[in-house]
Design a protein around this motif. Sequence first.
Motif, PDB file in Angstrom:
ATOM      1  N   ALA A  84       0.832  -1.202   0.000  1.00 60.16           N
ATOM      2  CA  ALA A  84       0.000   0.000   0.000  1.00 60.16           C
ATOM      3  C   ALA A  84       0.867   1.253   0.000  1.00 60.16           C
ATOM      4  CB  ALA A  84      -0.935  -0.005   1.203  1.00 60.16           C
ATOM      5  N   LEU A  85       1.957   1.228   0.746  1.00 61.76           N
ATOM      6  CA  LEU A  85       2.855   2.373   0.788  1.00 61.76           C
ATOM      7  C   LEU A  85       3.491   2.634  -0.569  1.00 61.76           C
ATOM      8  CD1 LEU A  85       4.529   1.592   4.234  1.00 61.76           C
ATOM      9  CD2 LEU A  85       2.914   3.464   3.743  1.00 61.76           C
ATOM     10  N   VAL A  86       3.933   1.572  -1.234  1.00 64.89           N
ATOM     11  CA  VAL A  86       4.527   1.721  -2.574  1.00 64.89           C
ATOM     12  C   VAL A  86       3.482   2.263  -3.544  1.00 64.89           C
ATOM     13  CG1 VAL A  86       5.513   0.477  -4.541  1.00 64.89           C
ATOM     14  CG2 VAL A  86       6.310  -0.034  -2.229  1.00 64.89           C
ATOM     15  N   ALA A  87       2.298   1.696  -3.518  1.00 67.58           N
ATOM     16  CA  ALA A  87       1.243   2.147  -4.434  1.00 67.58           C
ATOM     17  C   ALA A  87       0.894   3.611  -4.194  1.00 67.58           C
ATOM     18  CB  ALA A  87       0.000   1.268  -4.281  1.00 67.58           C
ATOM     19  N   ALA A  88       0.769   4.012  -2.938  1.00 67.31           N
ATOM     20  CA  ALA A  88       0.433   5.402  -2.629  1.00 67.31           C
ATOM     21  C   ALA A  88       1.539   6.343  -3.095  1.00 67.31           C
ATOM     22  CB  ALA A  88       0.182   5.555  -1.129  1.00 67.31           C
ATOM     23  N   GLU A  89       2.770   5.966  -2.856  1.00 72.17           N
ATOM     24  CA  GLU A  89       3.913   6.806  -3.245  1.00 72.17           C
ATOM     25  C   GLU A  89       3.966   7.020  -4.760  1.00 72.17           C
ATOM     26  OE1 GLU A  89       7.493   8.947  -3.246  1.00 72.17           O
ATOM     27  OE2 GLU A  89       6.268   8.409  -1.512  1.00 72.17           O
ATOM     28  N   ARG A  90       3.589   5.985  -5.512  1.00 69.77           N
ATOM     29  CA  ARG A  90       3.716   6.041  -6.968  1.00 69.77           C
ATOM     30  C   ARG A  90       2.404   6.355  -7.685  1.00 69.77           C
ATOM     31  NH1 ARG A  90       8.668   4.863  -8.233  1.00 69.77           N
ATOM     32  NH2 ARG A  90       9.968   3.821  -6.692  1.00 69.77           N
ATOM     33  N   GLY A  91       1.334   6.541  -6.918  1.00 72.54           N
ATOM     34  CA  GLY A  91       0.045   6.849  -7.537  1.00 72.54           C
ATOM     35  C   GLY A  91      -0.581   5.663  -8.243  1.00 72.54           C
ATOM     36  N   TRP A  92      -0.284   4.457  -7.775  1.00 72.29           N
ATOM     37  CA  TRP A  92      -0.819   3.239  -8.377  1.00 72.29           C
ATOM     38  C   TRP A  92      -2.052   2.777  -7.611  1.00 72.29           C
ATOM     39  CZ3 TRP A  92       4.430   0.186  -8.238  1.00 72.29           C
ATOM     40  CH2 TRP A  92       5.303   0.710  -9.200  1.00 72.29           C
ATOM     41  N   ARG A  93      -2.967   2.137  -8.325  1.00 75.02           N
ATOM     42  CA  ARG A  93      -4.086   1.438  -7.672  1.00 75.02           C
ATOM     43  C   ARG A  93      -3.574   0.058  -7.278  1.00 75.02           C
ATOM     44  NH1 ARG A  93      -8.544   1.138 -11.657  1.00 75.02           N
ATOM     45  NH2 ARG A  93      -9.429  -0.169 -10.046  1.00 75.02           N
ATOM     46  N   LEU A  94      -3.970  -0.405  -6.118  1.00 70.82           N
ATOM     47  CA  LEU A  94      -3.444  -1.655  -5.576  1.00 70.82           C
ATOM     48  C   LEU A  94      -4.526  -2.705  -5.434  1.00 70.82           C
ATOM     49  CD1 LEU A  94      -1.191  -3.287  -4.042  1.00 70.82           C
ATOM     50  CD2 LEU A  94      -2.030  -2.172  -1.954  1.00 70.82           C
ATOM     51  N   ARG A  95      -4.181  -3.924  -5.816  1.00 73.18           N
ATOM     52  CA  ARG A  95      -4.983  -5.104  -5.490  1.00 73.18           C
ATOM     53  C   ARG A  95      -3.991  -6.095  -4.880  1.00 73.18           C
ATOM     54  NH1 ARG A  95      -7.705  -6.657 -10.179  1.00 73.18           N
ATOM     55  NH2 ARG A  95      -9.494  -5.517  -9.424  1.00 73.18           N
ATOM     56  N   ASN A  96      -4.033  -6.239  -3.573  1.00 67.34           N
ATOM     57  CA  ASN A  96      -3.108  -7.126  -2.875  1.00 67.34           C
ATOM     58  C   ASN A  96      -3.835  -8.433  -2.572  1.00 67.34           C
ATOM     59  OD1 ASN A  96      -1.275  -8.428  -1.259  1.00 67.34           O
ATOM     60  ND2 ASN A  96      -1.058  -6.778   0.223  1.00 67.34           N
ATOM     61  N   LEU A  97      -3.360  -9.500  -3.165  1.00 60.29           N
ATOM     62  CA  LEU A  97      -3.971 -10.810  -2.962  1.00 60.29           C
ATOM     63  C   LEU A  97      -3.146 -11.650  -1.993  1.00 60.29           C
ATOM     64  CD1 LEU A  97      -5.025 -11.580  -6.643  1.00 60.29           C
ATOM     65  CD2 LEU A  97      -6.422 -10.651  -4.786  1.00 60.29           C
ATOM     66  N   THR A 156      18.754  -8.771  -1.908  1.00 60.15           N
ATOM     67  CA  THR A 156      19.195  -7.394  -2.162  1.00 60.15           C
ATOM     68  C   THR A 156      18.264  -6.405  -1.473  1.00 60.15           C
ATOM     69  OG1 THR A 156      17.935  -7.103  -4.225  1.00 60.15           O
ATOM     70  CG2 THR A 156      20.161  -8.033  -4.410  1.00 60.15           C
ATOM     71  N   LEU A 157      17.062  -6.837  -1.137  1.00 60.70           N
ATOM     72  CA  LEU A 157      16.085  -5.972  -0.465  1.00 60.70           C
ATOM     73  C   LEU A 157      16.229  -6.052   1.052  1.00 60.70           C
ATOM     74  CD1 LEU A 157      13.053  -6.945  -2.697  1.00 60.70           C
ATOM     75  CD2 LEU A 157      14.439  -4.873  -2.866  1.00 60.70           C
ATOM     76  N   VAL A 158      16.359  -7.252   1.558  1.00 60.99           N
ATOM     77  CA  VAL A 158      16.596  -7.472   2.990  1.00 60.99           C
ATOM     78  C   VAL A 158      17.703  -8.512   3.111  1.00 60.99           C
ATOM     79  CG1 VAL A 158      15.651  -8.204   5.210  1.00 60.99           C
ATOM     80  CG2 VAL A 158      14.209  -6.948   3.614  1.00 60.99           C
ATOM     81  N   PRO A 199       6.006  -2.721  12.059  1.00 55.63           N
ATOM     82  CA  PRO A 199       5.390  -1.572  11.393  1.00 55.63           C
ATOM     83  C   PRO A 199       6.444  -0.655  10.746  1.00 55.63           C
ATOM     84  CG  PRO A 199       4.250  -1.982  13.449  1.00 55.63           C
ATOM     85  CD  PRO A 199       5.462  -2.889  13.427  1.00 55.63           C
ATOM     86  N   GLU A 200       7.556  -0.428  11.424  1.00 55.55           N
ATOM     87  CA  GLU A 200       8.628   0.390  10.847  1.00 55.55           C
ATOM     88  C   GLU A 200       9.299  -0.342   9.685  1.00 55.55           C
ATOM     89  OE1 GLU A 200       8.527  -0.550  14.173  1.00 55.55           O
ATOM     90  OE2 GLU A 200       7.634   1.321  14.902  1.00 55.55           O
ATOM     91  N   GLY A 201       9.413  -1.661   9.813  1.00 57.96           N
ATOM     92  CA  GLY A 201       9.993  -2.469   8.747  1.00 57.96           C
ATOM     93  C   GLY A 201       9.194  -2.399   7.458  1.00 57.96           C
ATOM     94  N   GLU A 202       7.877  -2.218   7.564  1.00 56.46           N
ATOM     95  CA  GLU A 202       7.036  -2.064   6.364  1.00 56.46           C
ATOM     96  C   GLU A 202       7.506  -0.852   5.557  1.00 56.46           C
ATOM     97  OE1 GLU A 202       4.820  -4.164   5.212  1.00 56.46           O
ATOM     98  OE2 GLU A 202       4.430  -5.388   6.980  1.00 56.46           O
ATOM     99  N   TYR A 203       7.890   0.217   6.252  1.00 54.63           N
ATOM    100  CA  TYR A 203       8.375   1.419   5.563  1.00 54.63           C
ATOM    101  C   TYR A 203       9.741   1.179   4.926  1.00 54.63           C
ATOM    102  CZ  TYR A 203       4.494   4.216   7.210  1.00 54.63           C
ATOM    103  OH  TYR A 203       3.227   4.708   7.422  1.00 54.63           O
ATOM    104  N   VAL A 204      10.594   0.420   5.601  1.00 54.22           N
ATOM    105  CA  VAL A 204      11.886   0.056   5.025  1.00 54.22           C
ATOM    106  C   VAL A 204      11.662  -0.747   3.745  1.00 54.22           C
ATOM    107  CG1 VAL A 204      14.007  -1.298   5.374  1.00 54.22           C
ATOM    108  CG2 VAL A 204      13.092   0.126   7.239  1.00 54.22           C
ATOM    109  N   LEU A 205      10.782  -1.743   3.824  1.00 54.68           N
ATOM    110  CA  LEU A 205      10.484  -2.550   2.633  1.00 54.68           C
ATOM    111  C   LEU A 205       9.879  -1.693   1.528  1.00 54.68           C
ATOM    112  CD1 LEU A 205       9.097  -5.904   4.051  1.00 54.68           C
ATOM    113  CD2 LEU A 205      11.332  -5.439   3.060  1.00 54.68           C
ATOM    114  N   ALA A 206       8.976  -0.791   1.888  1.00 58.41           N
ATOM    115  CA  ALA A 206       8.357   0.073   0.879  1.00 58.41           C
ATOM    116  C   ALA A 206       9.428   0.878   0.145  1.00 58.41           C
ATOM    117  CB  ALA A 206       7.327   0.998   1.524  1.00 58.41           C
ATOM    118  N   ASP A 207      10.384   1.426   0.877  1.00 59.27           N
ATOM    119  CA  ASP A 207      11.456   2.190   0.231  1.00 59.27           C
ATOM    120  C   ASP A 207      12.279   1.308  -0.699  1.00 59.27           C
ATOM    121  OD1 ASP A 207      10.709   4.509   1.548  1.00 59.27           O
ATOM    122  OD2 ASP A 207      12.276   4.349   3.089  1.00 59.27           O
TER     123      ASP A 207
END
Length: 184
Positions: free
Chosen positions: A16-29, A143-145, A162-170
């Motif tokens: 959701a953070l990535v989608a919001a940052e980039r203006g994308w619509r998200l469908r997370n399955l 390479t991501l984590v 919760p903070e890790g979600e932001y690290v992953l989003a970046d």
Amino acid sequence: MVHCMYAAGPSEAWPALVAAERGWRLRNLGLAGEAYLDPLLARTIRDAPADLITLELGINAYIGGGFTARTWGPAVCGFVETVRDGHPDTPVVVLTSLAAPGREQAVNSAGMTLVEIRTATARAVRVLQRLGDRALHLVDGLTLVPVADAAKVYADGLHPTPEGEYVLADRIGAALGRIPLPRG
């Protein structure tokens, strides 16, 4: 396809953070602990509109031990090819498993380590790329984590805080930002 167990809320999970940052619509399955390359899920993705598809593959299959060294690669190929049937030109990004300390070299009930699952996932993607899938991309989860960063990102050695979600989003957002998207 990720569940994001410890996110502070649905809008604060890394997808959701990535989608919001980039203006994308998200469908997370994302399905908690249930990412086993089920054909029904592949068909669901195949039949849904998408400009970009991301698949984080491996950790649940490793934990569940449902695939062997012989069956995992073909299952990845079949899942991606089913998705591709409905999205012949859509970028599909396969993220291999992020680091999971304590699991990297441990052998699961099917006889595979997480390192072997990650390697087999990458090999399956490269096979499909060699067969002509130019819109299929591979991102190495290490390479991501990297293993050295896991304690800073995870609550329990597997699920992000919760903070890790932001690290992953970046980090994941940056990787996805390098993927060419169709114009439209």
